[in-house]
Design a protein around this motif. Sequence first.
Motif, PDB file in Angstrom:
ATOM      1  N   HIS A  78      36.284  32.912 131.994  1.00  0.00           N
ATOM      2  CA  HIS A  78      36.518  31.894 130.982  1.00  0.00           C
ATOM      3  C   HIS A  78      38.005  31.526 131.034  1.00  0.00           C
ATOM      4  N   HIS A 127      41.467  33.850 130.368  1.00  0.00           N
ATOM      5  CA  HIS A 127      41.197  35.283 130.371  1.00  0.00           C
ATOM      6  C   HIS A 127      42.056  36.033 131.398  1.00  0.00           C
ATOM      7  N   GLY A 128      42.790  35.274 132.232  1.00  0.00           N
ATOM      8  CA  GLY A 128      43.789  35.937 133.076  1.00  0.00           C
ATOM      9  C   GLY A 128      43.562  35.895 134.574  1.00  0.00           C
ATOM     10  N   LYS A 129      42.762  34.935 135.043  1.00  0.00           N
ATOM     11  CA  LYS A 129      42.519  34.815 136.484  1.00  0.00           C
ATOM     12  C   LYS A 129      43.805  34.640 137.270  1.00  0.00           C
ATOM     13  N   SER A 130      44.580  33.634 136.871  1.00  0.00           N
ATOM     14  CA  SER A 130      45.774  33.322 137.657  1.00  0.00           C
ATOM     15  C   SER A 130      46.786  34.457 137.569  1.00  0.00           C
ATOM     16  N   THR A 131      46.874  35.112 136.429  1.00  0.00           N
ATOM     17  CA  THR A 131      47.803  36.230 136.278  1.00  0.00           C
ATOM     18  C   THR A 131      47.376  37.403 137.169  1.00  0.00           C
TER      19      THR A 131
HETATM   20  P1  GDP Z   1      43.442  31.798 133.528  1.00  0.00           P
HETATM   21  O1  GDP Z   1      43.221  30.556 132.726  1.00  0.00           O
HETATM   22  O2  GDP Z   1      42.214  32.660 133.536  1.00  0.00           O
HETATM   23  O3  GDP Z   1      43.985  31.550 134.891  1.00  0.00           O
HETATM   24  O4  GDP Z   1      44.501  32.663 132.699  1.00  0.00           O
HETATM   25  P2  GDP Z   1      46.041  32.877 132.952  1.00  0.00           P
HETATM   26  O5  GDP Z   1      46.276  33.846 134.067  1.00  0.00           O
HETATM   27  O6  GDP Z   1      46.715  31.556 133.048  1.00  0.00           O
HETATM   28  O7  GDP Z   1      46.445  33.657 131.604  1.00  0.00           O
HETATM   29  C1  GDP Z   1      46.283  33.095 130.325  1.00  0.00           C
HETATM   30  C2  GDP Z   1      47.282  33.734 129.367  1.00  0.00           C
HETATM   31  O8  GDP Z   1      46.975  35.109 129.174  1.00  0.00           O
HETATM   32  C3  GDP Z   1      48.720  33.688 129.869  1.00  0.00           C
HETATM   33  O9  GDP Z   1      49.552  33.407 128.781  1.00  0.00           O
HETATM   34  C4  GDP Z   1      48.946  35.081 130.397  1.00  0.00           C
HETATM   35  O10 GDP Z   1      50.311  35.464 130.332  1.00  0.00           O
HETATM   36  C5  GDP Z   1      48.097  35.922 129.455  1.00  0.00           C
HETATM   37  N1  GDP Z   1      47.655  37.178 130.084  1.00  0.00           N
HETATM   38  C6  GDP Z   1      47.046  37.320 131.280  1.00  0.00           C
HETATM   39  N2  GDP Z   1      46.794  38.629 131.526  1.00  0.00           N
HETATM   40  C7  GDP Z   1      47.252  39.342 130.456  1.00  0.00           C
HETATM   41  C8  GDP Z   1      47.274  40.740 130.121  1.00  0.00           C
HETATM   42  O11 GDP Z   1      46.837  41.616 130.851  1.00  0.00           O
HETATM   43  N3  GDP Z   1      47.818  41.053 128.911  1.00  0.00           N
HETATM   44  C9  GDP Z   1      48.323  40.123 128.060  1.00  0.00           C
HETATM   45  N4  GDP Z   1      48.835  40.538 126.909  1.00  0.00           N
HETATM   46  N5  GDP Z   1      48.329  38.816 128.354  1.00  0.00           N
HETATM   47  C10 GDP Z   1      47.794  38.405 129.537  1.00  0.00           C
END
Ligand code: GDP
Length: 604
Positions: free
Chosen positions: A14, A17-21
Amino acid sequence: FPVDKIRNFCIIAHIDHGKSTLADRLLEMTGAIAKTEKNKQVLDKLQVERERGITVKAQTASLFYSHDRQEYLLNLIDTPGHVDFSYEVSRSLSACQGVLLIIDANQGIQAQTVANFYLAFEAQLTIIPVINKIDLKNADPERVESQIEKVFDIPREECIRISAKLGTNVETVLQAVVERIPPPAGSIDDPFKALVFDSNFDHYRGVVANIAVFGGRVKKGDKIVSAYLCKTYEVNELGLLRPEEHPTQKLFAGQVGYIVAGMKDVKEAQIGDTLYHQEQPVEAHPGFKPAKAMVFAGMYPMDQSEYPALRSAIERLTLNDSSVTVQRDSSLALGAGWRLGFLGLLHMEVFNQRLEQEYNASVIVTAPTVPYKAVLSSAKLIKEHGSEELTIVNPAQFPDRSVVSEYLEPMVLGTILAPETHTGKIMSLCLSRRAVQKNMVYIDDQRVMMKYLFPLNEIVVDFYDLLKSLSSGYASFDYENAGYQTADLIKMDILLNGRPVEELTTIVHRDRAYSTGKAMCERLKESIPRQMFEIAVQAAIGSKVIARETIKAYRKNVLAKCYGGDITRKMKLLKKQADGKKKMRRIGNVEVPKDAFISVLKRK
Ligand code: GDP
Ligand code: MG
């Protein structure tokens, strides 16, 4: 690289949720990028992606990883999470054997988690559930594991708890990729066969296609054929994506990489196409379902003199996005322009934003419409058309009731996940959008999953925003196509002092005509500044006015501030007022700010 040491996988989740991170951490840990504080969603390269914090275009990266004293080649494909871009997810999946399904430890399963799970499940891929953000104070991985057991029937022992942000347990994820996901099937001794799963356009080299090699090998100078067009090309360049292009001599079975072969148009590198060697034809991969446009809108230059510039901007932007359909269109009021088809409203907004940001174009966008159908009853029209069924993507071409036996509208099956406390409000929102409930289940003791059949046009513009705000951000939504249904449709015009505003002509359901027309008049009244005369804002069906608002007359006296007779100052102020008017559209004698139109469509 031996095929059994290769793993191809996607990260799906979704949004947010942290894919790119997680992708950032995986790239760092395998040395693909240096470890610095600055690595934030490095695979999101486009300006819109950075501004909106969303991934629009899937990206690919090859990683080298040692495990148990063995070297592995891991091909990671980062995918977008928003519903409009799910076609990117499905095509990425066909190059993979497994997925990391990321779930936020605080939010739990959301609508796109469910949708993405089923895409991977139907593609028969290995699914590794990863619970992310366990560092958050209110993380509840226990609860998320129970949801995963209940909704996906995956044992909780298979879940991996991580913090992508801090890097906690990310090593375990890499190990699971190697241990649980099977290597790709092909062999290096087979004839060369590759699947095109993405393509980009490069100004100098032409099309750069992302391919997954299913069998054999390919090298520079090889003559290859695209199965779809049966055209032959010579390979100029190939290599791995790490994530930057990294040219190599050859690509082998199991590998994922890029290829440049003198293709001049992305249409030559159709997503889902198969490439093979000229001397060794193979059976084509059963391609993808092509992405289907769900939202259509007219785009016109602000001024007809800007037509050539806008044309070239649209051409260049669609070179990189083959899911946008483009047709020439023209209108009396707006001149020459185009009718473009998009996968959804976000896709349309992103496209428009890229036109303005990357190509400095100024565009008038008409009210978005979904593809309606009309079953024609007039023999003459059927003959003219060559078929009984007519698809309507432009409200201006809506055929009259008298020549039609039936109108049809596109339907979607929507999935909503929300805390139980909001279900009442959500149900009445759905009801007001002509939706029919199909199913409702509890995924744990506090959250419910609801399925509704919606007319697409009821959710296209603002449904998601409303759902978010009435649930304080806790509800999520996704949908899939569900065919067509009979509907009582009519064309509605918006008039300013009796003149139709072509941008705002819409097709509406008869039951919703009055409320939609009234709301559009009210919002248009708010977004048009007072002028020297009174303005009547009306919604009309044929010649029958169904709603009306009035904008009172007012003269903005710019000279009032110049008490004395400083003529140059007066001239300056008058010029300023004239410049201010440039961003206006004239309809009859009424001036309308260009951005008034889209805001009129969004219900608050
Ligand atoms: P994507 O939309 O699934 O690619 O999600 P992103 O990687 O862009 O992350 C969305 C937000 O969640 C960002 O602000 C990240 O910094 C944060 N985030 C991702 N992983 C973690 C984690 O393990 N812990 C915390 N606290 N925040 C996270
Ligand atoms: Mg992302």
